[in-house]
Motif scaffolding. Structure first.
Motif, mmCIF file in Angstrom:
data_model
loop_
_atom_site.group_PDB
_atom_site.id
_atom_site.type_symbol
_atom_site.label_atom_id
_atom_site.label_comp_id
_atom_site.label_asym_id
_atom_site.label_seq_id
_atom_site.Cartn_x
_atom_site.Cartn_y
_atom_site.Cartn_z
ATOM 1 N N GLN A 148 0.826 -1.210 0.000
ATOM 2 C CA GLN A 148 0.000 0.000 0.000
ATOM 3 C C GLN A 148 0.860 1.260 0.000
ATOM 4 O O GLN A 148 0.633 2.179 -0.773
ATOM 5 C CB GLN A 148 -0.967 0.007 1.189
ATOM 6 N N ALA A 149 1.864 1.302 0.850
ATOM 7 C CA ALA A 149 2.755 2.460 0.906
ATOM 8 C C ALA A 149 3.535 2.585 -0.406
ATOM 9 O O ALA A 149 3.731 3.687 -0.915
ATOM 10 C CB ALA A 149 3.708 2.340 2.082
ATOM 11 N N GLY A 150 3.942 1.461 -0.963
ATOM 12 C CA GLY A 150 4.670 1.479 -2.229
ATOM 13 C C GLY A 150 3.849 2.041 -3.365
ATOM 14 O O GLY A 150 4.358 2.751 -4.226
ATOM 15 N N ARG A 151 2.570 1.733 -3.363
ATOM 16 C CA ARG A 151 1.674 2.283 -4.393
ATOM 17 C C ARG A 151 1.608 3.806 -4.281
ATOM 18 O O ARG A 151 1.648 4.517 -5.286
ATOM 19 C CB ARG A 151 0.278 1.674 -4.272
ATOM 20 N N LEU A 152 1.518 4.319 -3.055
ATOM 21 C CA LEU A 152 1.441 5.770 -2.861
ATOM 22 C C LEU A 152 2.743 6.457 -3.261
ATOM 23 O O LEU A 152 2.727 7.494 -3.924
ATOM 24 C CB LEU A 152 1.093 6.082 -1.401
ATOM 25 N N VAL A 153 3.877 5.868 -2.871
ATOM 26 C CA VAL A 153 5.176 6.450 -3.235
ATOM 27 C C VAL A 153 5.364 6.402 -4.757
ATOM 28 O O VAL A 153 5.786 7.383 -5.374
ATOM 29 C CB VAL A 153 6.334 5.733 -2.505
ATOM 30 N N THR A 154 5.019 5.274 -5.366
ATOM 31 C CA THR A 154 5.158 5.148 -6.826
ATOM 32 C C THR A 154 4.290 6.166 -7.548
ATOM 33 O O THR A 154 4.745 6.832 -8.476
ATOM 34 C CB THR A 154 4.814 3.721 -7.284
ATOM 35 N N ARG A 155 3.043 6.289 -7.137
ATOM 36 C CA ARG A 155 2.135 7.269 -7.755
ATOM 37 C C ARG A 155 2.725 8.670 -7.636
ATOM 38 O O ARG A 155 2.731 9.435 -8.595
ATOM 39 C CB ARG A 155 0.770 7.196 -7.062
ATOM 40 N N TYR A 156 3.237 9.013 -6.459
ATOM 41 C CA TYR A 156 3.823 10.335 -6.233
ATOM 42 C C TYR A 156 5.033 10.561 -7.147
ATOM 43 O O TYR A 156 5.141 11.596 -7.804
ATOM 44 C CB TYR A 156 4.223 10.484 -4.764
ATOM 45 N N VAL A 157 5.942 9.592 -7.181
ATOM 46 C CA VAL A 157 7.156 9.733 -7.999
ATOM 47 C C VAL A 157 6.793 9.866 -9.478
ATOM 48 O O VAL A 157 7.310 10.741 -10.179
ATOM 49 C CB VAL A 157 8.120 8.547 -7.755
ATOM 50 N N LEU A 158 5.892 9.022 -9.967
ATOM 51 C CA LEU A 158 5.495 9.094 -11.379
ATOM 52 C C LEU A 158 4.835 10.435 -11.704
ATOM 53 O O LEU A 158 5.122 11.044 -12.743
ATOM 54 C CB LEU A 158 4.568 7.938 -11.739
ATOM 55 N N ASP A 159 3.963 10.906 -10.822
ATOM 56 C CA ASP A 159 3.314 12.199 -11.051
ATOM 57 C C ASP A 159 4.329 13.334 -11.049
ATOM 58 O O ASP A 159 4.304 14.206 -11.923
ATOM 59 C CB ASP A 159 2.244 12.462 -9.986
ATOM 60 N N GLU A 160 5.232 13.325 -10.075
ATOM 61 C CA GLU A 160 6.228 14.391 -9.965
ATOM 62 C C GLU A 160 7.191 14.401 -11.150
ATOM 63 O O GLU A 160 7.692 15.447 -11.528
ATOM 64 C CB GLU A 160 7.011 14.272 -8.654
ATOM 65 N N LEU A 161 7.454 13.241 -11.733
ATOM 66 C CA LEU A 161 8.398 13.156 -12.850
ATOM 67 C C LEU A 161 7.692 13.188 -14.206
ATOM 68 O O LEU A 161 8.307 12.928 -15.237
ATOM 69 C CB LEU A 161 9.267 11.903 -12.708
ATOM 70 N N GLY A 162 6.402 13.502 -14.215
ATOM 71 C CA GLY A 162 5.670 13.680 -15.468
ATOM 72 C C GLY A 162 5.376 12.406 -16.220
ATOM 73 O O GLY A 162 5.250 12.434 -17.447
ATOM 74 N N SER A 163 5.242 11.291 -15.517
ATOM 75 C CA SER A 163 4.960 10.002 -16.164
ATOM 76 C C SER A 163 3.781 9.305 -15.481
ATOM 77 O O SER A 163 3.880 8.146 -15.080
ATOM 78 C CB SER A 163 6.197 9.109 -16.115
ATOM 79 N N PRO A 164 2.644 9.977 -15.373
ATOM 80 C CA PRO A 164 1.529 9.404 -14.601
ATOM 81 C C PRO A 164 0.861 8.198 -15.248
ATOM 82 O O PRO A 164 0.129 7.476 -14.573
ATOM 83 C CB PRO A 164 0.549 10.575 -14.492
ATOM 84 N N ASP A 165 1.117 7.953 -16.525
ATOM 85 C CA ASP A 165 0.421 6.872 -17.228
ATOM 86 C C ASP A 165 1.129 5.522 -17.165
ATOM 87 O O ASP A 165 0.615 4.535 -17.701
ATOM 88 C CB ASP A 165 0.195 7.258 -18.696
ATOM 89 N N ILE A 166 2.283 5.456 -16.554
ATOM 90 C CA ILE A 166 3.001 4.182 -16.459
ATOM 91 C C ILE A 166 2.268 3.290 -15.458
ATOM 92 O O ILE A 166 2.060 3.681 -14.307
ATOM 93 C CB ILE A 166 4.468 4.396 -16.049
ATOM 94 N N PRO A 167 1.864 2.092 -15.884
ATOM 95 C CA PRO A 167 1.153 1.203 -14.960
ATOM 96 C C PRO A 167 2.090 0.615 -13.914
ATOM 97 O O PRO A 167 3.278 0.420 -14.168
ATOM 98 C CB PRO A 167 0.602 0.112 -15.880
#
Length: 166
Positions: A86-105
């Motif tokens: 669960q925590a990993g999902r939140l960190v991953t979502r944050y990192v992808l959003d911050e780095l401009g790659s929100p669509d990576i599954p």
């Protein structure tokens, strides 16, 4: 304790270090050699990242997302590693959003290591779950968490050539 940054400054220092690391790791102008998979090579190397989101993994994700020769197709989170799912999902979502790659599954692997597992210490996992002090805003995660096996399978099926797992 002299020499230590105040607690509020740690997230800023962490982000500054990551930005410096990514900025200093510019890719060369030479093209990467083609991937030898028996399939026609693609212009960009398709990659699936498998991570437990320790601090070096977060830096590596930033570098791979910035490299124009790399095509990150998916990220899997090892629930048996330092981060819990669960925590990993939140960190991953944050990192992808911050780095401009929100669509990576992305998706999580199993969380139970089995009878022979040697789990990381709880304090290590707590620090990783917290994103190493990153100020991660609350996020609404739509839908059911994706399974890592399904994410890998879909990424392989959709990839123009065989992805490399890193």
């Amino acid at each position: 304790m002299s020499g230590y940054a105040p607690r509020r400054a740690r997230p800023v220092l962490l982000i500054a270090c990551l930005v410096g690391l990514v900025a200093g790791c510019g890719s060369s102008t030479e093209a990467s050699p083609p991937v030898r998979t028996g399939e026609p090579p693609t212009e960009r190397i398709p990659v699936i990242i498998d991570t437990d989101l320790d601090i070096s993994d977060i830096a590596a994700i930033a570098i791979l997302l910035r490299d124009p020769a790399v095509d990150v197709r998916a990220i899997t989170i090892a629930g048996t590693g330092q981060v819990r799912c669960q925590a990993g999902r939140l960190v991953t979502r944050y990192v992808l959003d911050e780095l401009g790659s929100p669509d990576i599954p992305f998706g999580c692997g199993r969380e139970a290591g089995g009878p022979d597992a040697h789990p990381f210490p709880d304090d290590w996992r707590a620090r990783t779950d917290a994103g190493f002090g990153l100020d991660i805003p609350p996020q609404a995660e739509a839908g059911v968490p994706r399974d890592a096996v399904e994410v890998i399978s879909a990424a392989v099926d959709a990839s123009p050539s065989a992805p490399t797992m890193v």
